[in-house]
Scaffold this active site. Structure first.
Site, PDB file in Angstrom:
ATOM      1  N   LYS A   1      59.807  52.151  25.149  1.00 33.80           N
ATOM      2  CA  LYS A   1      59.505  53.583  24.975  1.00 33.80           C
ATOM      3  C   LYS A   1      59.428  54.331  26.295  1.00 33.80           C
ATOM      4  O   LYS A   1      59.648  55.537  26.347  1.00 33.80           O
ATOM      5  CB  LYS A   1      58.240  53.775  24.150  1.00 33.80           C
TER       6      LYS A   1
ATOM      7  N   GLY B   1      60.321  52.045  19.341  1.00 34.26           N
ATOM      8  CA  GLY B   1      60.870  51.168  18.299  1.00 34.26           C
ATOM      9  C   GLY B   1      59.914  51.098  17.124  1.00 34.26           C
ATOM     10  O   GLY B   1      58.705  50.938  17.328  1.00 34.26           O
TER      11      GLY B   1
ATOM     12  N   HIS C   1      49.630  17.910  56.467  1.00 28.25           N
ATOM     13  CA  HIS C   1      48.469  18.286  57.285  1.00 28.25           C
ATOM     14  C   HIS C   1      48.933  19.216  58.397  1.00 28.25           C
ATOM     15  O   HIS C   1      49.957  18.944  59.024  1.00 28.25           O
ATOM     16  CB  HIS C   1      47.836  17.048  57.903  1.00 28.25           C
TER      17      HIS C   1
HETATM   18  P1  FAD Z   1      53.256  44.519  28.208  1.00 30.59           P
HETATM   19  O1  FAD Z   1      53.519  44.146  29.614  1.00 30.59           O
HETATM   20  O2  FAD Z   1      52.058  45.312  27.900  1.00 30.59           O
HETATM   21  O3  FAD Z   1      54.564  45.291  27.732  1.00 30.59           O
HETATM   22  C1  FAD Z   1      54.664  45.875  26.479  1.00 30.59           C
HETATM   23  C2  FAD Z   1      55.727  46.963  26.536  1.00 30.59           C
HETATM   24  O4  FAD Z   1      56.006  47.377  25.219  1.00 30.59           O
HETATM   25  C3  FAD Z   1      55.292  48.208  27.295  1.00 30.59           C
HETATM   26  O5  FAD Z   1      56.254  48.554  28.251  1.00 30.59           O
HETATM   27  C4  FAD Z   1      55.207  49.283  26.208  1.00 30.59           C
HETATM   28  O6  FAD Z   1      55.558  50.580  26.667  1.00 30.59           O
HETATM   29  C5  FAD Z   1      56.223  48.776  25.221  1.00 30.59           C
HETATM   30  N1  FAD Z   1      56.027  49.244  23.850  1.00 30.59           N
HETATM   31  C6  FAD Z   1      54.885  49.215  23.111  1.00 30.59           C
HETATM   32  N2  FAD Z   1      55.110  49.671  21.876  1.00 30.59           N
HETATM   33  C7  FAD Z   1      56.429  50.014  21.827  1.00 30.59           C
HETATM   34  C8  FAD Z   1      57.272  50.525  20.808  1.00 30.59           C
HETATM   35  N3  FAD Z   1      56.819  50.754  19.574  1.00 30.59           N
HETATM   36  N4  FAD Z   1      58.566  50.759  21.130  1.00 30.59           N
HETATM   37  C9  FAD Z   1      59.048  50.511  22.368  1.00 30.59           C
HETATM   38  N5  FAD Z   1      58.296  50.006  23.347  1.00 30.59           N
HETATM   39  C10 FAD Z   1      57.007  49.753  23.079  1.00 30.59           C
HETATM   40  N6  FAD Z   1      48.675  39.140  34.305  1.00 30.59           N
HETATM   41  C11 FAD Z   1      48.970  38.108  35.119  1.00 30.59           C
HETATM   42  O7  FAD Z   1      49.437  37.069  34.631  1.00 30.59           O
HETATM   43  N7  FAD Z   1      48.798  38.192  36.470  1.00 30.59           N
HETATM   44  C12 FAD Z   1      48.300  39.283  37.051  1.00 30.59           C
HETATM   45  O8  FAD Z   1      48.140  39.343  38.274  1.00 30.59           O
HETATM   46  C13 FAD Z   1      47.944  40.386  36.225  1.00 30.59           C
HETATM   47  N8  FAD Z   1      47.438  41.515  36.763  1.00 30.59           N
HETATM   48  C14 FAD Z   1      47.140  42.571  35.944  1.00 30.59           C
HETATM   49  C15 FAD Z   1      46.591  43.710  36.523  1.00 30.59           C
HETATM   50  C16 FAD Z   1      46.265  44.794  35.731  1.00 30.59           C
HETATM   51  C17 FAD Z   1      45.681  46.028  36.376  1.00 30.59           C
HETATM   52  C18 FAD Z   1      46.526  44.747  34.330  1.00 30.59           C
HETATM   53  C19 FAD Z   1      46.223  45.937  33.462  1.00 30.59           C
HETATM   54  C20 FAD Z   1      47.058  43.614  33.747  1.00 30.59           C
HETATM   55  C21 FAD Z   1      47.356  42.513  34.545  1.00 30.59           C
HETATM   56  N9  FAD Z   1      47.871  41.328  34.006  1.00 30.59           N
HETATM   57  C22 FAD Z   1      48.164  40.271  34.828  1.00 30.59           C
HETATM   58  C23 FAD Z   1      48.122  41.187  32.567  1.00 30.59           C
HETATM   59  C24 FAD Z   1      49.624  41.403  32.266  1.00 30.59           C
HETATM   60  O9  FAD Z   1      49.999  42.679  32.720  1.00 30.59           O
HETATM   61  C25 FAD Z   1      49.881  41.267  30.784  1.00 30.59           C
HETATM   62  O10 FAD Z   1      49.373  40.038  30.315  1.00 30.59           O
HETATM   63  C26 FAD Z   1      51.368  41.325  30.492  1.00 30.59           C
HETATM   64  O11 FAD Z   1      51.921  42.534  30.944  1.00 30.59           O
HETATM   65  C27 FAD Z   1      51.644  41.168  29.000  1.00 30.59           C
HETATM   66  O12 FAD Z   1      53.011  41.234  28.784  1.00 30.59           O
HETATM   67  P2  FAD Z   1      53.619  41.722  27.382  1.00 30.59           P
HETATM   68  O13 FAD Z   1      55.089  41.596  27.534  1.00 30.59           O
HETATM   69  O14 FAD Z   1      52.953  41.033  26.281  1.00 30.59           O
HETATM   70  O15 FAD Z   1      53.193  43.257  27.248  1.00 30.59           O
END
Ligand code: FAD
Ligand code: NAD
Length: 467
Positions: free
Chosen positions: A34, A115, A445
């Site tokens: 999105k 989506g 080391h």
């Molecule tokens: P997301 O990365 O949340 O991606 C989901 C995507 O789906 C988004 O782009 C969203 O816009 C899109 N979306 C949602 N609904 C729709 C729809 N209906 N249609 C189209 N698109 C849609 N994890 C680590 O392992 N290491 C780290 O160092 C770390 N640091 C972090 C720091 C912060 C500040 C935060 C907030 C999180 C951090 N995380 C970290 C956690 C990590 O970001 C998440 O676990 C990870 O991004 C999850 O991935 P995902 O693909 O499940 O979802």
């Protein structure tokens, strides 16, 4: 109507990796996002930008407090937050563009828009201008991630009462940043502003910070962060958050039930994240959610609708980028008829404070609760030559091994570069190493990794050499 084998909704580390692996396996693949940039929370407002600011602020901290000790004399350094944020944005930009390149290279068709399911086999993409198109798909993978949680009585105004997303884009260094929640986000972003000169107070509901990690790490991290100047209000339940102009007052109850309060110019709410499924039309496809609003999946990450799978933060399990990535690969390979495997016990957790904190496998608290017979080996970082050379003497490495078989059950560490060192523990545990196996492997080391060997020596007959 466009036709695809697999349609992935959401382009975070779960979704984009799933799409790439599906394409590699020969599926005609669509990826719907999105936002205008790919990469999801992790690349845009999570892992990457937070680490960029952590690195910049750490350079500043070193210039301010540690260079002189190394014989480097500079004028009093100044923090230019605008430049740090601009650099962070450049890093994010390069990283997200890299994902576009990978999509093109692997011939994944990317759709920008929301989506939503029309049925189990039809996904609508609604663009920003309101126009839409329908994709016909054999399989769908929901990878819509998560968004910040809050408390029922808090209104996030995105100016003074903020989440991690705003904390990554502040225009000024807070005078006093109050952090609600002493978990990963609170301590990482709290560290950024502490290093840049803010007073930072962490209000945590539990009696310890990073409460889900091994207790030894929580204890050591509390000690080190206190030494750095961070303040903690533990066992303190926030009751109200009120903004008054440029100031925000937090009222809470401490463990004796007495009212306490703290006032800051910014409040970061970091009390966890919740699964994101809004606008996805799951009901039209008949996909069920669990009691916590997560998409319900079985052991194959398949929803109750046979052709729809879900991965990452939107399903159960740790909300971590590398967990989401593993699940993306898992589903793609499952669809291709392969028999992939994820060992959820071996997903490491890392906190990028300095020193860094990392753990994998069972914590000592979990082993106690299970009534397991285990032994402990540990080694302090300060006893290493490498630590003394760099000046990073805080921290320890702790290995938990089965009392009888000596199999490593958990490895927990706090110290310089623990985020990278934990990979050795994951490798060892994936191959079901014993503590003695690790203790007999040569470690270069001088390295921080020698502490892993020493902790393994300690676990197997208290044989640590340098202690
Ligand atoms: P997301 O990365 O949340 O991606 C989901 C995507 O789906 C988004 O782009 C969203 O816009 C899109 N979306 C949602 N609904 C729709 C729809 N209906 N249609 C189209 N698109 C849609 N994890 C680590 O392992 N290491 C780290 O160092 C770390 N640091 C972090 C720091 C912060 C500040 C935060 C907030 C999180 C951090 N995380 C970290 C956690 C990590 O970001 C998440 O676990 C990870 O991004 C999850 O991935 P995902 O693909 O499940 O979802
Ligand atoms: P978290 O679950 O790590 O920490 C939330 C903290 O808030 C906990 O310590 C909890 O006890 C506390 N809390 C809950 N309610 C409270 C209340 N009413 N008052 C005071 N404290 C309260 O969540 P987070 O820090 O918001 O991070 C969200 C997710 O993002 C995590 O699941 C984490 O895995 C992921 N993340 C990972 C990394 C990393 O891997 N380095 C970095 C940032 C975020």
């Amino acid at each position: 109507m466009s036709q695809f084998d697999v349609t992935v909704i959401g382009s975070g580390p779960g979704g984009y990796v799933a799409a790439l692996r599906c394409a590699q396996l020969g599926f005609k693949t669509a990826l719907i996002e999105k936002y205008s940039t790919l990469g999801g929370t992790c690349l845009n407002v999570g892992c990457i930008p937070s680490k960029a600011l952590l690195d910049s602020s750490e350079h500043f901290e070193n210039a301010k407090h540690n260079f002189a000790n190394h014989g480097i004399i500079i004028n009093e350094p100044q923090a230019d937050l605008a430049r740090m944020v601009a650099r962070k944005n450049e890093v994010v930009d390069q990283t997200t563009k890299g994902i576009n390149f990978l999509m093109d290279k692997n011939k994944v068709t990317v759709f920008e828009g929301l989506g939503s399911f029309e049925s189990a086999t039809q996904v609508k993409v609604t663009k920003n201008d309101g126009s839409s198109e329908i994709l016909e798909t054999k399989y769908a993978i929901v990878a819509t991630g998560s968004k910040p949680s809050t408390l029922p009585f808090i209104t996030i105004d995105k100016e003074r009462i903020i989440t991690s997303t705003e904390a990554l884009n502040l225009k000024e260094i807070p005078k006093h940043l109050v952090v609600i929640g002493g978990g990963v986000i609170g301590l990482e972003l709290g560290s950024v502003y502490l290093r840049l000169g803010s007073q930072v107070t962490v209000v945590e509901y539990m009696d310890k910070i990073i409460p889900t990690m091994d207790g030894a790490l929580s204890k050591e991290l509390t000690k080190v962060l206190k030494k750095q100047g961070m303040k903690f209000m533990l066992s303190t339940g926030v009751q109200s958050v009120e903004r008054n102009g440029d100031s925000v007052k937090i009222t809470a109850k401490d463990k004796k039930g007495e009212e306490v309060s703290v006032e800051g110019d910014y409040v970061l709410v970091s009390v966890g994240r919740k699964p994101f499924t809004e606008g996805l039309g799951l009901e039209k496809a008949g996909v069920e959610l669990d009691e916590r609003g997560r998409v319900k999946v079985n052991d194959h990450l398949q929803t109750n609708v046979a052709n729809i799978y879900a991965i990452g933060d939107v399903v159960k399990g740790a909300m971590l980028a590398h967990k989401a990535e593993e699940e993306g690969v898992f589903v793609a390979e499952t669809l291709a008829g392969q028999k992939p495997h994820i060992n959820y016990n071996l997903i490491p957790g890392v906190v990028y404070t300095w020193p860094e904190v990392a753990g994998v496998g069972k914590t000592e608290e979990q082993l106690k609760e299970e009534g397991a017979a285990y032994k402990v080996g540990s080694f302090p970082m300060r006893a290493l030559g490498r630590s003394r050379a760099s000046g990073d003497i805080d921290g320890l490495i702790k290995i938990l091994a089965d009392e009888k078989t000596d199999e490593v059950l958990g490895v927990h560490m706090i110290g310089a570069r623990a985020a990278d060192l934990i990979a050795e523990a994951v490798t060892a545990m994936e191959f079901r190493a014993s503590a003695e196996d690790i203790s007999r492997m040569s470690h270069a080391h001088p390295t921080y990794a020698e502490a892993i060997k020493e902790a393994a020596l300690d676990a197997t007959g208290k044989r640590a050499i340098h202690m």
